[in-house]
Design a protein around this motif. Structure first.
Motif, PDB file in Angstrom:
ATOM      1  N   PHE A 720     -13.308  -8.416  97.373  1.00 56.04           N
ATOM      2  CA  PHE A 720     -13.293  -9.595  96.511  1.00 56.04           C
ATOM      3  C   PHE A 720     -12.063  -9.548  95.614  1.00 56.04           C
ATOM      4  O   PHE A 720     -11.743  -8.508  95.038  1.00 56.04           O
ATOM      5  N   LEU A 721     -11.372 -10.681  95.489  1.00 56.98           N
ATOM      6  CA  LEU A 721     -10.276 -10.824  94.548  1.00 56.98           C
ATOM      7  C   LEU A 721     -10.806 -11.616  93.359  1.00 56.98           C
ATOM      8  O   LEU A 721     -11.231 -12.763  93.509  1.00 56.98           O
ATOM      9  N   VAL A 722     -10.753 -10.993  92.193  1.00 59.39           N
ATOM     10  CA  VAL A 722     -11.450 -11.533  91.024  1.00 59.39           C
ATOM     11  C   VAL A 722     -10.443 -11.889  89.935  1.00 59.39           C
ATOM     12  O   VAL A 722      -9.535 -11.115  89.628  1.00 59.39           O
ATOM     13  N   SER A 723     -10.628 -13.068  89.354  1.00 55.64           N
ATOM     14  CA  SER A 723      -9.852 -13.517  88.200  1.00 55.64           C
ATOM     15  C   SER A 723     -10.845 -13.943  87.126  1.00 55.64           C
ATOM     16  O   SER A 723     -11.911 -14.487  87.437  1.00 55.64           O
ATOM     17  N   ALA A 724     -10.494 -13.699  85.871  1.00 59.37           N
ATOM     18  CA  ALA A 724     -11.429 -14.056  84.794  1.00 59.37           C
ATOM     19  C   ALA A 724     -10.699 -14.103  83.463  1.00 59.37           C
ATOM     20  O   ALA A 724      -9.588 -13.568  83.322  1.00 59.37           O
ATOM     21  N   SER A 725     -11.354 -14.724  82.495  1.00 59.11           N
ATOM     22  CA  SER A 725     -10.801 -14.852  81.151  1.00 59.11           C
ATOM     23  C   SER A 725     -11.903 -14.611  80.130  1.00 59.11           C
ATOM     24  O   SER A 725     -13.064 -14.982  80.353  1.00 59.11           O
ATOM     25  N   ILE A 726     -11.518 -13.958  79.030  1.00 63.11           N
ATOM     26  CA  ILE A 726     -12.444 -13.765  77.916  1.00 63.11           C
ATOM     27  C   ILE A 726     -11.745 -14.193  76.638  1.00 63.11           C
ATOM     28  O   ILE A 726     -10.552 -13.952  76.452  1.00 63.11           O
ATOM     29  N   SER A 727     -12.469 -14.874  75.753  1.00 68.83           N
ATOM     30  CA  SER A 727     -11.925 -15.320  74.480  1.00 68.83           C
ATOM     31  C   SER A 727     -13.066 -15.387  73.477  1.00 68.83           C
ATOM     32  O   SER A 727     -14.178 -15.799  73.831  1.00 68.83           O
ATOM     33  N   GLY A 728     -12.771 -14.953  72.253  1.00 66.57           N
ATOM     34  CA  GLY A 728     -13.802 -14.979  71.229  1.00 66.57           C
ATOM     35  C   GLY A 728     -15.004 -14.120  71.583  1.00 66.57           C
ATOM     36  O   GLY A 728     -16.129 -14.412  71.151  1.00 66.57           O
ATOM     37  N   GLY A 729     -14.787 -13.078  72.356  1.00 66.32           N
ATOM     38  CA  GLY A 729     -15.876 -12.185  72.728  1.00 66.32           C
ATOM     39  C   GLY A 729     -16.769 -12.704  73.833  1.00 66.32           C
ATOM     40  O   GLY A 729     -17.785 -12.082  74.154  1.00 66.32           O
ATOM     41  N   GLU A 730     -16.406 -13.847  74.463  1.00 64.54           N
ATOM     42  CA  GLU A 730     -17.249 -14.422  75.509  1.00 64.54           C
ATOM     43  C   GLU A 730     -16.411 -14.739  76.748  1.00 64.54           C
ATOM     44  O   GLU A 730     -15.302 -15.270  76.649  1.00 64.54           O
ATOM     45  N   VAL A 731     -16.954 -14.421  77.895  1.00 66.41           N
ATOM     46  CA  VAL A 731     -16.291 -14.752  79.148  1.00 66.41           C
ATOM     47  C   VAL A 731     -16.194 -16.270  79.264  1.00 66.41           C
ATOM     48  O   VAL A 731     -17.188 -16.990  79.061  1.00 66.41           O
ATOM     49  N   GLN A 732     -15.016 -16.769  79.596  1.00 63.45           N
ATOM     50  CA  GLN A 732     -14.798 -18.208  79.675  1.00 63.45           C
ATOM     51  C   GLN A 732     -15.021 -18.748  81.085  1.00 63.45           C
ATOM     52  O   GLN A 732     -15.620 -19.800  81.272  1.00 63.45           O
ATOM     53  N   TRP A 733     -14.520 -18.036  82.070  1.00 57.61           N
ATOM     54  CA  TRP A 733     -14.660 -18.455  83.463  1.00 57.61           C
ATOM     55  C   TRP A 733     -14.382 -17.263  84.371  1.00 57.61           C
ATOM     56  O   TRP A 733     -13.753 -16.280  83.963  1.00 57.61           O
ATOM     57  N   VAL A 734     -14.829 -17.381  85.593  1.00 61.72           N
ATOM     58  CA  VAL A 734     -14.596 -16.350  86.606  1.00 61.72           C
ATOM     59  C   VAL A 734     -14.301 -17.047  87.930  1.00 61.72           C
ATOM     60  O   VAL A 734     -14.983 -18.015  88.282  1.00 61.72           O
ATOM     61  N   GLU A 735     -13.285 -16.575  88.652  1.00 61.77           N
ATOM     62  CA  GLU A 735     -13.016 -17.066  90.006  1.00 61.77           C
ATOM     63  C   GLU A 735     -12.984 -15.874  90.957  1.00 61.77           C
ATOM     64  O   GLU A 735     -12.369 -14.846  90.655  1.00 61.77           O
ATOM     65  N   ILE A 736     -13.641 -16.035  92.079  1.00 54.88           N
ATOM     66  CA  ILE A 736     -13.759 -14.940  93.042  1.00 54.88           C
ATOM     67  C   ILE A 736     -13.417 -15.462  94.432  1.00 54.88           C
ATOM     68  O   ILE A 736     -13.971 -16.466  94.875  1.00 54.88           O
ATOM     69  N   GLU A 737     -12.506 -14.765  95.093  1.00 47.12           N
ATOM     70  CA  GLU A 737     -12.211 -15.054  96.490  1.00 47.12           C
ATOM     71  C   GLU A 737     -12.812 -13.960  97.353  1.00 47.12           C
ATOM     72  O   GLU A 737     -12.574 -12.772  97.118  1.00 47.12           O
ATOM     73  N   SER A 738     -13.601 -14.364  98.328  1.00 51.66           N
ATOM     74  CA  SER A 738     -14.228 -13.414  99.249  1.00 51.66           C
ATOM     75  C   SER A 738     -13.371 -13.306 100.503  1.00 51.66           C
ATOM     76  O   SER A 738     -13.329 -14.214 101.312  1.00 51.66           O
ATOM     77  N   GLU A 739     -12.678 -12.173 100.660  1.00 49.41           N
ATOM     78  CA  GLU A 739     -11.810 -12.020 101.820  1.00 49.41           C
ATOM     79  C   GLU A 739     -12.599 -11.789 103.105  1.00 49.41           C
ATOM     80  O   GLU A 739     -12.226 -12.281 104.167  1.00 49.41           O
ATOM     81  N   ALA A 740     -13.701 -11.032 102.995  1.00 45.92           N
ATOM     82  CA  ALA A 740     -14.397 -10.587 104.205  1.00 45.92           C
ATOM     83  C   ALA A 740     -15.760 -11.227 104.404  1.00 45.92           C
ATOM     84  O   ALA A 740     -16.420 -10.971 105.410  1.00 45.92           O
ATOM     85  N   GLY A 741     -16.193 -12.034 103.436  1.00 46.66           N
ATOM     86  CA  GLY A 741     -17.506 -12.665 103.568  1.00 46.66           C
ATOM     87  C   GLY A 741     -18.659 -11.719 103.299  1.00 46.66           C
ATOM     88  O   GLY A 741     -19.771 -11.913 103.818  1.00 46.66           O
TER      89      GLY A 741
END
Length: 792
Positions: A720-741
């Motif tokens: 899995f290739l994972v991207s994410a952001s945190i601000s103000g102590g809280e996760v804002q969003w997460v994006e995940i690419e599944s290479e292998a299913g």
């Protein structure tokens, strides 16, 4: 996130002359390495290459080494009341004999010479330099009598070729450098053939060529001899060269300064003698080469990136990934202790070789989470290289199946273990440790072909050996007072050696946790490849041992119960490698997923750990991140303590009272070379942002709540290739690419649920641990549930 732009924010600056090797600017293409130093009167560039070694090897005394059982039986006869085995004459002489080969100064990385560009300091002053890590360009700045000038340098990614150009605000210029000189390394062994030097004024080219003999004394020719040559060609005219000791020429300054340097290496029969015409340096050639260089670096940075509220940690992340790209690539020999930068004796301490009790493995911990798995293939190739001698040692020395991987190894032909001294060579942990990352490679990529064709055989060979070793009569039965299979004898890394009566030579923590790791990996690999029936006998043996496995040794400390490296050990012992926390990492048994007493003991072990320094900068802090207890401010201070002027981190002592005395220089490891292992520092930061070692993604597990952070395409277990952001102590969003299913599992980062956006629609999930089916290539976005409701 534009990771290339992020990298651009973090050049490495040095604002004065940098005459020392450890002040100079580092550059490289994974094979060729160069250190650009600046003196008040010259620019001097020192060259090295991962492929270029003094390949001679001493393998004396093969008929005297005997077998493991011979030595073991002899040691059993030595009185148990001695303080050390070294008090025994036989053992002292045996150790001296088995250490004789390693005492030779070869094999070692071979420095490839230096290029000097001299100038009149009455007319020019060097102000400093800058490394542009986003595109591999180095600039050296000069103050001239009438203005300023900049020397620009870069190395091609696929060819071992460096380009140089002198520019001013008005464009390309000349008139600065008045001499050029190639200098074979001053510490080239006297017994090697003399370097062949050549100069050609018509082509404005200088060169020298060095043969690297296969024969130990260097005085016999052999088809396996190797060689390298260093050539430089400039665009301006040169005057007749002097070839005494070095190769030099006067620059006539008839054109703007433009030059090309090329290193050629390989078999002696394939490296040309005499002058080999280099490509003429032209503006068009340089521009085309730099475009390739920029594209290579852009592709590299595109693999992953971070944007952190902590400027220093962000800088350390990018700097060390820059050094990593300069120093390793799968097409070149796997780097040793000091990678591809060497000069005189710098880079050759401890032979600059492979040490398999963490040093060689550590740089490749970075490859997985940082999404540079291709770099790990250099390590895989190294395992392939040492597998034959490891099998031979298991068979002939131990009389067992499989492979016993060595304590030390070289990238040259080997017939026996380079360092078969028992108090180092009997570190059993190095066999499972050597193959561990091959399993990680599969888990992080789900590449079944890699598992079948590159990983399975070395892993199985390690398992075969460990099964045979643990089922010997000496390792279980009535003498032990239990029904367990023990790992005996063995040696705690960097600590006790062998002890009379073997009091501290059984069931070491690192042996147990890594052997368990490789046993489980082998079982899962057999299931994945569908060969359980074919491997049934070995799988049954593994299961039998695991069902009667020794407990981990513990002791009471000032912080409570802790793991210790070997039964009977004092909890206050000063370690060199982090032996007491091995179950956290690399064992991966304990971490934030652990509960109850197991977590408490592991955490106590981390907090109580005493380390003398030099082998823990990445190792210890990675374990802290895995436990969710890494003090990032303290981590940053230790990085600063270890930072060299060139931006790399050296190994520095922290504590006396173990092996180190109060009169020792705490800096004694700082000048031996560029410590390749410490380029793994970004993996500690990665583990603060994302963890997946147990197959469940955990976001920002060790990141300060008051600091923002964002990361892009870090790689996780399950491909899995994972991207994410945190601000103000809280996760804002997460994006995940599944290479292998693969099936996706993650700890829900939001207390009130997550909205999962997939191709087949949105779904709100409230489970603490979320499980989702994925398909290859699918992209998934996660946002906070109540944020989604508010938006609608």
């Amino acid at each position: 996130m534009n990771s290339n732009e992020q990298a651009k924010r973090h050049p490495i600056r040095y604002e004065k002359p940098a005459p020392d090797f450890f002040e100079g600017a580092l550059m490289g293409n994974g094979g060729l390495g160069a250190v650009v130093t600046t003196r008040p009167d010259a620019v001097v560039i020192h060259f090295g290459h991962n492929n270029v070694w003094d390949i001679r090897i001493a393998e004396n005394n093969q008929d005297k080494i005997g077998t493991f059982q011979d030595v073991f039986e002899q040691l059993k006869q030595i009185p148990k009341d001695l303080e050390t085995f070294r008090e025994n004459d036989w053992y002292r002489e045996y150790c001296s004999m088995t250490a004789e080969n390693y005492a030779k100064p070869y094999p070692r990385p071979m420095p490839c010479g230096s290029l000097l560009l001299g100038y009149d300091r009455r007319k020019a002053e060097v102000l400093g330099h800058q490394v542009h890590i986003h595109n591999g360009l180095i600039e050296v700045y000069f103050k001239l009598e009438a203005g300023e000038a900049t020397l620009q340098l870069f190395i091609e990614p696929e060819a071992d070729r460096m380009w140089m150009k002198l520019v001013s605000p008005e464009g390309a210029v000349g008139g600065l450098f008045d001499r050029v000189k190639l200098i074979p390394d001053p510490d080239t062994p006297k017994e090697l053939p003399l370097a062949q030097k050549a100069a050609d004024a018509e082509r404005s080219q200088l060169s020298f060529r060095q043969t690297l003999p296969y024969a130990p004394e260097g005085n016999e020719r052999d088809p396996r001899d190797k060689a390298f040559r260093l050539d430089v060609r400039v665009a301006e005219d040169i005057e007749a060269a002097d070839t005494t000791g070095s190769v030099q020429a006067k620059l006539l300054q008839t054109a703007p300064f433009l030059a090309c340097v090329e290193l050629t290496e390989g078999l002696d029969s394939s490296v040309a003698t005499g002058l080999q015409e280099l490509v003429a340096p032209t503006e068009q050639g340089l521009a085309a080469a730099f475009a390739v260089c920029e594209n290579n670096w852009a592709a590299y940075w595109n693999c992953s990136g971070v944007s952190l509220g902590d400027e220093f940690l962000e800088q350390i992340w990018y700097w060390n990934l820059y050094f990593y790209h300069c120093s390793v690539k799968p097409e070149a020999t796997c780097p040793g202790l000091f990678a591809n930068w060497s000069y005189r004796s710098i880079g050759s301490e401890w032979h600059g070789d492979y040490h398999m009790n963490y040093n060689t493995q550590q740089p490749f911990w970075l490859a997985f989470s940082s999404n540079h798995v291709d770099k790990h293939l250099a390590y895989v190739n190294m395992v392939d290289h040492i597998l034959p001698v490891s099998r031979k040692w298991a068979s002939e020395y131990y009389g067992m199946r499989g492979a016993y991987y060595p304590h030390s190894a070289y990238p040259v032909d080997m017939n026996i273990m380079p360092y078969p001294v028992p108090h180092w060579g009997w570190e059993v942990c190095e066999t499972p440790w050597t193959v561990q990352s091959l399993w990680w490679h599969y888990r992080y990529t789900m590449d079944r072909d890699f598992l079948a064709n590159r990983a399975f055989v070395p892993i199985k060979e390690a398992v075969l050996f460990m099964v045979d070793y643990m089922r010997r009569p000496d390792t279980h039965g009535e003498a032990w007072g239990d029904d367990r299979y023990h790992i005996f004898p063995t040696v705690v890394p960097e600590l006790y050696e062998l002890t009379p009566g073997f009091k501290k030579n059984y069931d070491c923590l690192v042996d147990l946790t890594l052997t368990k790791f490789v046993f489980h990996a082998f079982h899962e690999a057999c299931e994945t490849l569908g060969i359980e029936q074919e491997e049934a006998e070995l799988l049954d043996s593994v299961q039998e041992i695991l069902s009667k496995y020794p407990e981990y040794a513990t002791a009471e400390s000032q912080r409570g119960k802790v793991f210790v490296s070997v039964p009977g050990e004092d909890a206050e012992v000063v370690y060199n490698t982090p032996n007491g926390i091995m179950t956290i990492f690399p064992g991966e048994e304990h971490g934030l997923h652990s509960t109850g007493e197991a977590y408490e003991i592991a955490l106590n072990s981390y907090l109580n750990h005493r380390n003398e320094g030099g082998n823990e900068l990445v190792f210890y802090h990675l374990a802290g991140a895995r436990m969710g207890h890494l003090d990032l401010e303290k981590f940053k201070r230790q990085i600063s303590y270890c930072l060299l002027p060139n931006g790399t981190c050296t190994d520095r002592v922290l504590l006396s009272g173990g092996r180190y005395s109060d009169t020792l220089s705490f800096d004694f490891m700082s000048r031996v070379g560029i410590w390749f292992e410490n380029f793994a520092l970004p993996v500690v930061i990665n583990e603060c942002l994302l963890q997946s070692y147990n197959g469940i993604l955990r976001l920002f597990p060790n990141w300060p709540s008051k600091q923002d952070a964002e990361f892009a395409t870090l790689r996780a277990v399950g491909a899995f290739l994972v991207s994410a952001s945190i601000s103000g102590g809280e996760v804002q969003w997460v994006e995940i690419e599944s290479e292998a299913g693969a099936e996706l599992r993650f700890y829900n980062p939001w207390e009130h649920g997550a909205v999962c956006k997939q191709a087949n629609g949105d779904v709100t999930i409230y489970d603490d641990i979320v499980q989702l089916s994925t398909s290859p290539g699918e992209r998934i976005r996660l946002v906070k549930a109540n944020a989604q409701v508010a938006a609608s």
